[in-house]
Write an enzyme that holds these catalytic residues in place. Structure first.
Site, PDB file in Angstrom:
ATOM      1  N   ASN A  71       0.834  -1.198   0.000  1.00 57.80           N
ATOM      2  CA  ASN A  71       0.000   0.000   0.000  1.00 57.80           C
ATOM      3  C   ASN A  71       0.867   1.245   0.000  1.00 57.80           C
ATOM      4  OD1 ASN A  71      -0.408   1.898   2.537  1.00 57.80           O
ATOM      5  ND2 ASN A  71       0.181  -0.118   3.331  1.00 57.80           N
ATOM      6  N   ALA A  72       0.370   2.262  -0.680  1.00 58.52           N
ATOM      7  CA  ALA A  72       1.003   3.582  -0.686  1.00 58.52           C
ATOM      8  C   ALA A  72      -0.120   4.611  -0.636  1.00 58.52           C
ATOM      9  CB  ALA A  72       1.867   3.766  -1.921  1.00 58.52           C
ATOM     10  N   ASN A 129       3.778   7.886  14.430  1.00 61.97           N
ATOM     11  CA  ASN A 129       4.295   7.275  13.206  1.00 61.97           C
ATOM     12  C   ASN A 129       5.554   8.024  12.776  1.00 61.97           C
ATOM     13  OD1 ASN A 129       4.762   6.130  10.714  1.00 61.97           O
ATOM     14  ND2 ASN A 129       3.005   7.094   9.716  1.00 61.97           N
ATOM     15  N   CYS A 132       7.805   8.723   8.430  1.00 68.49           N
ATOM     16  CA  CYS A 132       7.411   9.832   7.559  1.00 68.49           C
ATOM     17  C   CYS A 132       8.658  10.592   7.122  1.00 68.49           C
ATOM     18  CB  CYS A 132       6.488  10.804   8.302  1.00 68.49           C
ATOM     19  SG  CYS A 132       4.973  10.065   8.904  1.00 68.49           S
ATOM     20  N   ILE A 193       5.967  -4.132  14.082  1.00 67.04           N
ATOM     21  CA  ILE A 193       6.692  -3.271  13.152  1.00 67.04           C
ATOM     22  C   ILE A 193       5.713  -2.567  12.217  1.00 67.04           C
ATOM     23  CG2 ILE A 193       8.787  -4.665  13.200  1.00 67.04           C
ATOM     24  CD1 ILE A 193       7.899  -5.938  10.519  1.00 67.04           C
ATOM     25  N   GLY A 219       1.124  -8.059   5.939  1.00 63.30           N
ATOM     26  CA  GLY A 219       0.531  -9.381   5.799  1.00 63.30           C
ATOM     27  C   GLY A 219       1.457 -10.496   6.238  1.00 63.30           C
ATOM     28  N   GLY A 245       2.281  -6.988  12.497  1.00 64.77           N
ATOM     29  CA  GLY A 245       3.048  -7.374  11.314  1.00 64.77           C
ATOM     30  C   GLY A 245       2.750  -8.801  10.904  1.00 64.77           C
TER      31      GLY A 245
END
Length: 309
Positions: A71-72, A129, A132, A193, A219, A245
């Site tokens: 994902n992005a 988070n 970034c 993670i 996943g 994770g």
């Protein structure tokens, strides 16, 4: 067998059980209300929040992989003020602590977010988070340099009385060095993670699958990496760990706790099974009953019991 205690303490945040959600995979929580009883969760971690609204990255920004997904998304969110105004009030009605994941482009952004959310009624803790880009330092991720990670942690710590949970990036040489840096800077707990950096290529178009080229891999594929890092961090620092994770079922969740996690966050599994959190919680309860465990805290770090020192 007597009653089972499921309550855990994550850096000052009391959770009725160790099961929560991974930021970005559970929306703002309310989206899952038709599928599960949100009050049964140990906590709800909402999607990443920034100072200003963000539209996110161009599409396509998600792709399935053989053992997970890329994902992005780009931290698409309405901004902190809209979150407090529109999304937090209904969350307050649920008997479950709300953990807000925060992201910024600068150390100052993180400090401002912490200050704003510190005054928000209904926010139980902050998850920071640090994966970034630091705009002022040429886009290098805060979470890849101990000094930068510590600076962000310190800025948040100085602007809130709420528990501070720092989410570590696995895209580093030594995860224990990062853990020590943020704990020394004031982190009450660690989350790990975050996703591993990956990509995929469409051989028909001969182009990257994601418009952003690179994305976060999550996943089952990353579970062994996550377990290894949690195991290492548990031995390196003495603060609670929120493990995540690749947790797809209760067996995975229990393994994370045995490695050292106080609580666990379910992420990618939510996309394939909206009831994953409930199935995992029930599986943990069944395991404890079957194994004669009276307190779920007995599981935390039990895989280290054969070691000395």
């Amino acid at each position: 067998m007597g009653s089972l205690n499921l309550q855990v303490n994550l850096g000052g945040l009391t959770m009725k059980n160790p099961v929560t959600t991974a930021s970005g995979t559970f929306g703002f929580g309310l989206e899952f209300a038709p599928f599960i009883d949100l009050s049964r969760l140990g906590a709800i971690v909402v999607k990443g929040t920034t100072l200003e609204p963000r539209e996110g990255n161009p599409t396509p920004r998600m792709a399935e992989t053989p053992a997970g997904m890329l994902n992005a998304i780009g931290l698409q969110n309405p901004g902190v003020e809209a979150f407090i105004r529109d999304y937090l009030p209904p969350l307050r009605q649920i008997d479950t602590p709300v953990i807000v994941n925060v992201s910024g482009n600068s150390v100052e952004d993180y400090g401002r977010l912490a200050s704003i959310l510190d005054e928000a009624d209904g926010v139980a803790a902050l998850e920071v988070n640090i994966s970034c880009p630091n705009v002022k330092e040429g886009g290098i991720q805060f979470g890849t340099l101990p000094a930068s990670a510590a600076a962000v942690t310190r800025a948040v710590r100085e602007n809130t009385q709420k528990p501070v949970i720092v989410k570590l990036s696995p895209n580093v040489t030594d995860i224990t060095e990062m853990a020590r840096a943020v704990v020394d800077a004031g982190a009450d707990a660690l989350a790990l993670i975050n996703t591993l950096l990956g990509m995929d290529i469409d051989i028909c178009t001969r182009r990257p699958v994601l418009a952003n080229i690179f994305g976060g891999l999550s996943g089952p594929a990353i579970k062994p990496v996550a377990l290894r890092m949690i195991y290492q961090v548990y031995r390196a620092v003495h603060v609670p760990i929120l493990g995540m994770g690749g947790i797809m079922n209760s067996q995975d969740a229990i393994a994370f706790m045995l490695a050292g996690a106080t609580a666990i966050a379910v992420g990618t599994a939510n996309f394939t099974n909206p009831r994953a959190t409930m199935d995992i919680l029930e599986g943990i309860e069944e395991y404890c009953c079957r194994e004669g465990v009276r307190d779920v805290n007995e599981l935390i770090g039990a895989a280290h019991s054969h070691l000395t020192g």
